[in-house]
Design a protein around this motif. Sequence first.
Motif, PDB file in Angstrom:
ATOM      1  N   PHE A   1      88.698 -46.005  83.408  1.00  0.00           N
ATOM      2  CA  PHE A   1      89.656 -45.829  84.551  1.00  0.00           C
ATOM      3  C   PHE A   1      89.634 -44.182  84.911  1.00  0.00           C
ATOM      4  O   PHE A   1      89.124 -43.286  83.998  1.00  0.00           O
ATOM      5  N   GLU A   2      90.015 -43.943  86.086  1.00  0.00           N
ATOM      6  CA  GLU A   2      89.876 -42.474  86.692  1.00  0.00           C
ATOM      7  C   GLU A   2      90.805 -42.282  87.744  1.00  0.00           C
ATOM      8  O   GLU A   2      91.580 -43.260  88.353  1.00  0.00           O
ATOM      9  N   ASN A   3      91.266 -40.837  87.870  1.00  0.00           N
ATOM     10  CA  ASN A   3      91.748 -40.644  89.385  1.00  0.00           C
ATOM     11  C   ASN A   3      90.685 -39.323  89.619  1.00  0.00           C
ATOM     12  O   ASN A   3      89.652 -39.331  89.167  1.00  0.00           O
ATOM     13  N   ARG A   4      91.004 -38.658  90.731  1.00  0.00           N
ATOM     14  CA  ARG A   4      90.192 -37.784  91.346  1.00  0.00           C
ATOM     15  C   ARG A   4      89.827 -36.599  90.470  1.00  0.00           C
ATOM     16  O   ARG A   4      88.922 -35.892  90.449  1.00  0.00           O
ATOM     17  N   LEU A   5      90.652 -36.518  89.142  1.00  0.00           N
ATOM     18  CA  LEU A   5      90.466 -35.309  88.460  1.00  0.00           C
ATOM     19  C   LEU A   5      89.652 -35.599  87.319  1.00  0.00           C
ATOM     20  O   LEU A   5      88.867 -34.752  86.791  1.00  0.00           O
ATOM     21  N   VAL A   6      89.824 -36.712  86.502  1.00  0.00           N
ATOM     22  CA  VAL A   6      89.565 -37.029  85.197  1.00  0.00           C
ATOM     23  C   VAL A   6      89.082 -38.657  85.120  1.00  0.00           C
ATOM     24  O   VAL A   6      89.474 -39.389  85.991  1.00  0.00           O
ATOM     25  N   ALA A   7      88.611 -38.702  84.095  1.00  0.00           N
ATOM     26  CA  ALA A   7      88.366 -40.179  83.630  1.00  0.00           C
ATOM     27  C   ALA A   7      88.386 -40.643  82.251  1.00  0.00           C
ATOM     28  O   ALA A   7      87.702 -39.603  81.526  1.00  0.00           O
ATOM     29  N   TYR A   8      88.757 -41.726  81.756  1.00  0.00           N
ATOM     30  CA  TYR A   8      88.845 -42.041  80.521  1.00  0.00           C
ATOM     31  C   TYR A   8      88.171 -43.459  80.305  1.00  0.00           C
ATOM     32  O   TYR A   8      87.950 -44.314  81.234  1.00  0.00           O
ATOM     33  N   ARG A   9      87.787 -43.900  78.838  1.00  0.00           N
ATOM     34  CA  ARG A   9      87.477 -44.991  78.718  1.00  0.00           C
ATOM     35  C   ARG A   9      87.791 -45.511  77.189  1.00  0.00           C
ATOM     36  O   ARG A   9      88.245 -44.411  76.281  1.00  0.00           O
ATOM     37  N   ILE A  10      88.042 -46.759  76.849  1.00  0.00           N
ATOM     38  CA  ILE A  10      88.453 -46.973  75.356  1.00  0.00           C
ATOM     39  C   ILE A  10      87.515 -48.146  74.790  1.00  0.00           C
ATOM     40  O   ILE A  10      87.087 -49.097  75.468  1.00  0.00           O
ATOM     41  N   TYR A  11      86.917 -47.673  73.860  1.00  0.00           N
ATOM     42  CA  TYR A  11      86.143 -48.631  73.136  1.00  0.00           C
ATOM     43  C   TYR A  11      86.660 -49.972  72.980  1.00  0.00           C
ATOM     44  O   TYR A  11      87.830 -50.086  71.958  1.00  0.00           O
ATOM     45  N   PHE A  12      86.124 -50.888  73.300  1.00  0.00           N
ATOM     46  CA  PHE A  12      86.339 -52.402  72.674  1.00  0.00           C
ATOM     47  C   PHE A  12      85.848 -52.837  71.177  1.00  0.00           C
ATOM     48  O   PHE A  12      84.884 -53.556  71.373  1.00  0.00           O
ATOM     49  N   ASP A  13      86.135 -52.410  70.477  1.00  0.00           N
ATOM     50  CA  ASP A  13      85.861 -52.646  68.825  1.00  0.00           C
ATOM     51  C   ASP A  13      87.193 -51.935  67.929  1.00  0.00           C
ATOM     52  O   ASP A  13      88.205 -51.852  68.505  1.00  0.00           O
ATOM     53  N   HIS A  14      86.782 -52.137  66.678  1.00  0.00           N
ATOM     54  CA  HIS A  14      87.876 -52.037  65.839  1.00  0.00           C
ATOM     55  C   HIS A  14      88.146 -50.394  65.754  1.00  0.00           C
ATOM     56  O   HIS A  14      89.352 -49.972  65.239  1.00  0.00           O
TER      57      HIS A  14
END
Length: 419
Positions: A163-176
């Motif tokens: 997910f993001e806005n115009r400044l930054v972006a993140y993600r989340i690992y789908f595991d343990h």
Amino acid sequence: MLSTLFLTAAISVVAQVKTTTVTVENKSDMKLTAQPVVLSLPLEGTGCCAKMSPAHAGCNVRSALVTLNGQEIPCQLDDLDGDKSYDELFFLTDIDRHETQTFTIELRDEGEPRHYEPQVYAEMLLSNKKIQEENKQDLYISSLTVENGTNPYWQLHHHGPAFENRLVAYRIYFDHRQTVDIYGKYHQGLELRETQFYPDSTQKANGFGDDVLWVGSTLGLGTLRGWNGQEPVMLEDVTHRTLRIIASGPLRTIVEVIDDGWNAPTLATSHLAPLTMTTRYTLYAGRRDCMVDIRFDRPASDYQFATGIINVKNSVEHTDHEGLRGCWGTDWPVSAKDSIGHKRETVGLGICIPRQYVRQELPKDKRNYPFVVATDTDELHYAITFSSDNEDFGYHSADSWFTFLNEWKKRLEAEVVVH
């Protein structure tokens, strides 16, 4: 019969419009930009109340209009629990120090949410081997639940929701691990729908951003894990794990992680029933920080947890010993075997935890700048943020980044009253 049908149709097109006002007061000494205003539905002053059914005339909100001094401002309606009724109305405002603003809100029980230019974006994708174009996928999903022992990490493009806005972006690992990872930009703009977190050579040449941090099994940027008294414990022992995109714009994204039936390490001497933890990551337009809001299915006073930030190679640390901690450092953003086509990346990371949750700020180790955290209730809240040295709009030294972190904490603690 014809006249009855006509009469029914005529009645059905008469929309119920509820109008009320909401006052936002900035009691702090700081000017606040992109200040979120979140209103639970139904709103007071509209003739609806929480005891009424959503189907009650005029209470099932389908569209909203928010104005300030007669000017329309973008807003967003979100269904947080998936019951097809909107639970929150949300908008952003810039508000000066000690300023009071009064917003007029019109709610309608028909139609659709008003359309505004997207300022955020979120996606989760299943990998599609039939797609020939490098790194691009087209199997978009909004939710996925897996049972214990099932690991969809390699079946999901960019390994989880991004997910993001115009400044930054993140993600989340789908595991343990459930690690929070980051994507840094050169220029402001929405990019993930085009790059899908992995820009190709042409996109890189055109100034698109990229993954700027190797996280592995570290705490990454503010990942929450269990604490066994000696070290962080990953979330391996869960009955079900769910990741879903609750909201994707136009002004905020909300990504939810549900760890159902987690046998978390406990302080209790007797056996405890498994814990269910729901974590929401909220990213607002116009801000580089992400809010982390955690709720447990019961008070979690018998548990302690670990969070913090990765110790970026050769990084320097900043801490106020009151829940604010950051670093500035440079390292490869990928493992050594994948480093071809990449460069070393310089990033600033930050985490801000309200003091009541901090049980111990642990010394840095080779992997992390860790905290032990706990709560006496069923909630836990903190915020994370970062900057990439690639940005033409951001920070380019440890000193400037740490100055930002100090101001960021003041902003998070600024008293804003909505009534």
